[in-house]
Design a protein around this motif. Structure first.
Motif, PDB file in Angstrom:
ATOM      1  N   ALA A  10       0.898  -1.138   0.050  1.00  0.00           N
ATOM      2  CA  ALA A  10       0.243   0.035  -0.127  1.00  0.00           C
ATOM      3  C   ALA A  10       0.869   1.239   0.009  1.00  0.00           C
ATOM      4  O   ALA A  10       1.937   1.306   0.602  1.00  0.00           O
ATOM      5  N   VAL A  11       0.431   2.365  -0.693  1.00  0.00           N
ATOM      6  CA  VAL A  11       1.149   3.566  -0.621  1.00  0.00           C
ATOM      7  C   VAL A  11       0.043   4.474  -0.029  1.00  0.00           C
ATOM      8  O   VAL A  11      -1.008   4.851  -0.521  1.00  0.00           O
ATOM      9  N   ILE A  12       0.415   4.829   1.365  1.00  0.00           N
ATOM     10  CA  ILE A  12      -0.530   5.532   2.057  1.00  0.00           C
ATOM     11  C   ILE A  12      -0.135   7.050   2.320  1.00  0.00           C
ATOM     12  O   ILE A  12       1.037   7.431   2.669  1.00  0.00           O
ATOM     13  N   ILE A  13      -0.761   7.860   1.637  1.00  0.00           N
ATOM     14  CA  ILE A  13      -0.524   9.429   1.600  1.00  0.00           C
ATOM     15  C   ILE A  13      -1.415  10.142   2.495  1.00  0.00           C
ATOM     16  O   ILE A  13      -2.525  10.085   2.476  1.00  0.00           O
ATOM     17  N   GLN A  14      -0.725  11.144   3.041  1.00  0.00           N
ATOM     18  CA  GLN A  14      -1.368  12.204   4.095  1.00  0.00           C
ATOM     19  C   GLN A  14      -0.511  13.429   3.776  1.00  0.00           C
ATOM     20  O   GLN A  14       0.397  13.515   4.229  1.00  0.00           O
ATOM     21  N   GLY A  15      -1.252  14.345   3.191  1.00  0.00           N
ATOM     22  CA  GLY A  15      -0.749  15.641   2.883  1.00  0.00           C
ATOM     23  C   GLY A  15       0.339  15.518   1.996  1.00  0.00           C
ATOM     24  O   GLY A  15       0.172  14.817   0.871  1.00  0.00           O
ATOM     25  N   ASN A  16       1.605  16.070   2.477  1.00  0.00           N
ATOM     26  CA  ASN A  16       2.882  15.994   1.627  1.00  0.00           C
ATOM     27  C   ASN A  16       3.668  14.678   2.142  1.00  0.00           C
ATOM     28  O   ASN A  16       4.827  14.590   1.935  1.00  0.00           O
TER      29      ASN A  16
END
Length: 57
Positions: A10-16
């Protein structure tokens, strides 16, 4: 030739920012994405969800 092992990540992105897991016991800093081996009997989405929950604690 090495065997191919099915896996889900999984690639989990939050903001930058994104979630990377630092591996311990390595000579250099090594990071991985949450996920793991995928037993082809189970659905990819449910395996990935369970692996992410496990890493989250």
């Amino acid at each position: 030739m090495k065997p191919v092992i099915p896996a889900v990540k999984a690639v989990i992105i939050q903001g930058n920012s994104f979630l990377g897991l630092k591996k311990s016991g390595m000579e250099q800093e090594v990071y991985d994405l949450p996920g793991g081996k995928w037993n082809t009997v189970k659905r990819k989405g449910s395996v990935l969800y369970a692996k992410c929950l496990k890493k989250q604690g």
